[in-house]
Scaffold this active site. Structure first.
Site, PDB file in Angstrom:
ATOM      1  N   SER A 192       0.739  -1.228   0.188  1.00  0.00           N
ATOM      2  CA  SER A 192      -0.046   0.013  -0.036  1.00  0.00           C
ATOM      3  C   SER A 192       0.735   1.349  -0.043  1.00  0.00           C
ATOM      4  CB  SER A 192      -0.799  -0.087   1.162  1.00  0.00           C
ATOM      5  OG  SER A 192      -0.206   0.012   2.491  1.00  0.00           O
ATOM      6  N   HIS A 220      -5.320  -3.862  -1.814  1.00  0.00           N
ATOM      7  CA  HIS A 220      -4.907  -2.871  -2.785  1.00  0.00           C
ATOM      8  C   HIS A 220      -4.542  -3.716  -4.103  1.00  0.00           C
ATOM      9  CE1 HIS A 220      -4.553   0.757  -0.097  1.00  0.00           C
ATOM     10  NE2 HIS A 220      -4.031  -0.193   0.850  1.00  0.00           N
ATOM     11  N   LYS A 251     -11.469  -0.242  -0.499  1.00  0.00           N
ATOM     12  CA  LYS A 251     -10.596   0.329  -1.298  1.00  0.00           C
ATOM     13  C   LYS A 251     -11.211   0.689  -2.897  1.00  0.00           C
ATOM     14  CE  LYS A 251      -7.287   0.068   1.797  1.00  0.00           C
ATOM     15  NZ  LYS A 251      -8.061  -0.273   2.774  1.00  0.00           N
TER      16      LYS A 251
END
Length: 405
Positions: A192, A220, A251
């Site tokens: 990340s 991610h 996300k």
């Protein structure tokens, strides 16, 4: 604060953090943490005290935050189920929408079954705690997310770290560990703060050699890598599989929640032994509805993923040409590494005055002297937005001596 004797050991710690905050944010224009941003609909822009700013550090990779279809699904869930659930999932807290979302997550990721947690953090802590304990060994990449580290430390298992994205070092760590107990290797798919990708095939080979389980956190990666956003296995053309896959719904998916996918017998086990699942309130209906609709849109509209990948590659090339240090990034997560904490704060503050939000990440969240602005390219960014952001980065970097010229 109170001068009570009970506070005497805490007061120096509290005073220290207050001093550190003041050193960075000594005037209102330098505020870069805990800022209340108001989204400008389904765009890449936000409002701060009436000023419209281009957000370049948000997680909405596929551009669905504020999408009318997602908003409508959240509202419909509230209309049908209310604003909350009357208990934990094991008791009165499960609603049909939870199980519908779990089926959709499993289907999207090509697994038999899924389980949804109230957050990605709770998911990691819960899953790790359910899988290992005293007498077992966990192997963590040096840059694994804090939720993975915390979950591992809480288990009572032996904890071993290996160098970032270094299968050879992992091999030596496993070789040096006495046999016995479960061996669990945990990595992030996409890191990340750095934007690089775990070498899944090589890690799989090492794990198989030493009879270790391989767990990947796709927080991610979902919606970011792989031709259709299905994560690290798709990115490597399904050459190998992870044993355990976890991720978030906060996300690319604009909601809340964490997930684990795998065989049904594993889900049946985890739901009974993952304490954050057993003892946390069930995910609220609005979040479940938003996540479910977002996942279905991602399935129908993979062009959102290809656009983000294409624009992220263009962005990386242009900022690298301008002289920025972007580390080893190869995804939509692009660090602009500047060095000191003060320099990162100066850079971010100058950037905001120019109309762009690029948020600083400083030690200890990253290694000392590796402070950065963490930039994320999303499907909500137009090419014009990205070009404007690049010009703003260059101008602010020159003003603050991050770049010469």
């Amino acid at each position: 604060m109170s001068t009570s004797e009970a506070w005497k050991y805490l007061e120096p710690k509290i005073a220290n953090i207050q001093e550190r905050i003041f050193e960075l944010e000594w005037e209102p224009s330098r505020r870069n943490n805990f800022v209340p941003y108001k989204a400008d609909g389904n765009t890449a822009y936000v409002f701060v005290e009436g000023q419209r700013l281009l957000m370049m550090s948000g997680y909405g990779y596929i551009g669905l935050n504020g999408d009318p279809r997602v908003v409508a699904a959240a509202k419909a869930a509230v209309d049908e189920y209310g604003t909350g659930t009357p208990g934990v999932r094991a008791l009165a807290g499960t609603i049909p929408l939870h199980e519908e979302l779990e089926r959709e997550v499993a289907k999207f990721l090509g697994r038999e079954s899924a389980l949804v947690f109230s957050s990605g953090y709770a998911g990691n802590v819960g899953v790790i705690g359910a899988l290992v304990g005293a007498g077992d060994t966990i192997f963590l990449d040096k840059l694994d997310h804090a939720s993975i580290v915390d979950g591992a430390q809480l288990t009572g298992a032996t904890l071993t770290r290996f160098r970032h994205n270094d299968p050879g070092h992992l091999d030596r760590r496993l070789e040096a560990t006495a046999p016995g107990g479960t061996r669990l290797v945990i990595v992030d798919s996409v890191y990340s703060m750095d934007g690089d990708i775990a070498p899944l095939p090589a890690l799989r080979e090492v794990c198989d050699k030493h009879n270790a389980l391989l767990m990947v956190d796709e927080a991610h990666a979902l919606g970011v890598i792989g031709a259709t956003g299905r994560g690290i296995e798709e990115h490597f053309n399904y050459e190998v599989k992870a044993d355990i896959k976890v991720g978030t719904l906060s996300k690319a998916i604009p909601a809340n929640g964490g997930w684990i996918v795998g065989e049904k017998i594993l889900m049946d086990y985890v739901k009974r032994f993952a304490r954050p699942f057993l003892f946390s309130a069930a995910l609220a209906p609005a979040q479940v509805g938003a996540a479910l609709e977002s996942l279905r849109i991602l399935d129908r509209e993979p062009e959102r993923v290809s656009y983000t990948q294409r624009e992220a590659a263009r962005f990386r090339d242009l900022v690298q040409q301008a002289g920025f240090n972007t580390g080893d990034t190869e995804t939509a997560v692009v660090p602009l590494i500047v060095g000191s904490n003060d320099k990162a704060w100066d850079f971010a503050s100058a950037l905001q005055k120019g109309g762009v939000v690029g948020l600083p990440v400083i030690s200890p969240a990253v290694q000392p002297h590796m402070a950065r602005l963490r930039i994320a390219i999303t499907a909500a960014h137009s090419r014009a937005d990205i070009d404007y952001a690049i010009d703003s980065f260059i101008t602010a970097a020159r003003q603050t001596k991050v770049l010469e010229g």
